[in-house]
Design a protein around this motif. Sequence first.
Motif, PDB file in Angstrom:
ATOM      1  N   ALA A 111     -49.276  11.296 -19.156  1.00 17.23           N
ATOM      2  CA  ALA A 111     -49.688  12.610 -19.676  1.00 17.23           C
ATOM      3  C   ALA A 111     -49.186  12.710 -21.118  1.00 17.23           C
TER       4      ALA A 111
ATOM      5  N   VAL B 249     -57.570  16.098 -26.992  1.00 15.53           N
ATOM      6  CA  VAL B 249     -57.396  16.559 -25.605  1.00 15.53           C
ATOM      7  C   VAL B 249     -58.569  16.058 -24.754  1.00 15.53           C
ATOM      8  N   GLU B 250     -59.757  16.114 -25.323  1.00 18.75           N
ATOM      9  CA  GLU B 250     -60.939  15.669 -24.576  1.00 18.75           C
ATOM     10  C   GLU B 250     -60.874  14.156 -24.280  1.00 18.75           C
TER      11      GLU B 250
ATOM     12  N   GLY C 103     -58.141  12.301 -24.071  1.00 24.40           N
ATOM     13  CA  GLY C 103     -57.078  12.088 -23.072  1.00 24.40           C
ATOM     14  C   GLY C 103     -57.573  12.435 -21.675  1.00 24.40           C
ATOM     15  N   ASN C 104     -58.143  13.613 -21.532  1.00 25.41           N
ATOM     16  CA  ASN C 104     -58.592  14.051 -20.208  1.00 25.41           C
ATOM     17  C   ASN C 104     -59.706  13.151 -19.685  1.00 25.41           C
ATOM     18  N   ASN C 105     -60.625  12.727 -20.563  1.00 25.24           N
ATOM     19  CA  ASN C 105     -61.704  11.830 -20.130  1.00 25.24           C
ATOM     20  C   ASN C 105     -61.174  10.474 -19.677  1.00 25.24           C
TER      21      ASN C 105
ATOM     22  N   GLY D  82     -58.319  10.102 -18.100  1.00 23.83           N
ATOM     23  CA  GLY D  82     -57.428  10.288 -16.946  1.00 23.83           C
ATOM     24  C   GLY D  82     -55.986  10.589 -17.308  1.00 23.83           C
ATOM     25  N   ARG D  83     -55.726  10.986 -18.570  1.00 24.57           N
ATOM     26  CA  ARG D  83     -54.366  11.404 -18.946  1.00 24.57           C
ATOM     27  C   ARG D  83     -54.407  12.904 -19.225  1.00 24.57           C
ATOM     28  N   LYS D  84     -53.638  13.667 -18.433  1.00 27.20           N
ATOM     29  CA  LYS D  84     -53.607  15.111 -18.700  1.00 27.20           C
ATOM     30  C   LYS D  84     -53.054  15.290 -20.117  1.00 27.20           C
ATOM     31  N   THR D  85     -53.786  16.007 -20.937  1.00 21.07           N
ATOM     32  CA  THR D  85     -53.383  16.130 -22.348  1.00 21.07           C
ATOM     33  C   THR D  85     -53.449  17.592 -22.785  1.00 21.07           C
TER      34      THR D  85
ATOM     35  N   LEU E 141     -46.294  19.442 -17.111  1.00 21.83           N
ATOM     36  CA  LEU E 141     -47.198  18.302 -16.857  1.00 21.83           C
ATOM     37  C   LEU E 141     -46.540  17.248 -15.954  1.00 21.83           C
TER      38      LEU E 141
ATOM     39  N   PHE F 155     -56.082  23.162 -24.198  1.00 21.27           N
ATOM     40  CA  PHE F 155     -55.974  22.439 -22.907  1.00 21.27           C
ATOM     41  C   PHE F 155     -57.202  21.588 -22.663  1.00 21.27           C
TER      42      PHE F 155
END
Length: 433
Positions: free
Chosen positions: A195, A222-223, A225-227, A229-232, A282, A433
């Motif tokens: 994360a 953020v996009e 990271g989230n895409n 698989g890392r919560k960002t 996180l 987020f």
Amino acid sequence: MRVVDLIEKKRDGLPLSKEELDFLIHDYSKGRIPDYQMAAFAMAVYFQDMTPEERAHLTMAMVESGDQINLTSVKGIKVDKHSTGGVGDKTTIALAPLVATLGVPVAKMSGRGLGHTGGTIDKLESIPGFNVEITTEMFIELVNKNKLAVVGQTANLTPADKKLYSLRDVTATVNSIPLIASSIMSKKIASGADAIVLDVKTGSGAFMKELADSVELAKAMVEIGNNLGRKTVAVISDMNQPLGRTVGNALEVKEAIDLLKGEGPEDLKELCLTLGSQMVFLANKADSVEEARVKLEEIIHSGKALETLKTFITAQLGDDSVVDDPSKLATAQYQIEVKAEKSGTVEKIIADRIGTAAMILGAGRATKESVIDLSVGIVLNKKIGETVQAGEALATIHTNRENIAHIIDMVKHAYKLSDQSVDTPTLIYTTVF
Ligand code: URA
């Protein structure tokens, strides 16, 4: 696949597939695609942008161009923090022991400073004996044991990014949101983070000067990271003036120690609590960001975070007595005050001018080869919104050279005073987020 077809496709605003991006980055890093074609590609991205899928694929292609740190043997959710860079940013030195005290594993790879912003590794080296050159095995062992270790970047991380970034630097393509976002995120992902909390600076001393651009960059990262698989999460914070009151390696370490003692400047504390509560949340060490903040405040008051800092320093062979007695940190020979010529309220402090003055003093590197002086730097006696009387010190220069008239002048001219009252600037603008 022909590179010229891919350049043409991007030039015409069409998205490239994962295979096409993998091919471009792989062959470029192996030297099979010439700089002139990659420069044309970067310029096409600059004008045509990239879709969220392309940004994620570009990031992964750069991650896969080099080593990836395997942190699977470290128990728990590894949360990394990254700052886009600012003057006086000693956040990591206080933040890492803070979140580690609450059980968040911090396995941090950090860099050295270049130009007007400093690096965490240099700052830590101002603690006598502190060793950042530890093996990967030792690094992982220390994180499992103490929840905290910091190592200098030795592995061959994201070489494709390194090569592309240098090319962008000389082809006017640095300032492209998809290219910056994928560059930064590739390094975080290659470092093994589960994360990521990003501190995106905004203002005159930051890479992104305008708030709207900083928010756009934050959303892009953020996009990605989230895409992947890392919560960002990204916090947008102010860099219209240096963070805290010190700029320079040992001076900044002292300020971080002060924070863990419950002292130190309010802006640094607020930023550490804001970033830290996102990291703790996180890592599943609190049920909400609010609860995480309360826990962080408690461990500052109880002295537990200070104990973690001592354990961290000892484990990396540093002298932990600097925590109780910061005068054992490197100290400069002279302290020279920069006096206000008139009375007023501080309206502006040009952060990068202060950073450059500190660099010229010896606190930072003009080139990669420069040797730095860990003891020198600048203390800001006055910050934006504070009043000053004529003849009172605006700042104090810590130096090992007496003849520094030009630096005194630079610091004086970094300050702008007003006859009116001036509000303290906003520190945290928003969270993405
Ligand atoms: N920092 C990076 O690491 N990459 C960029 O592209 C810009 C700033």
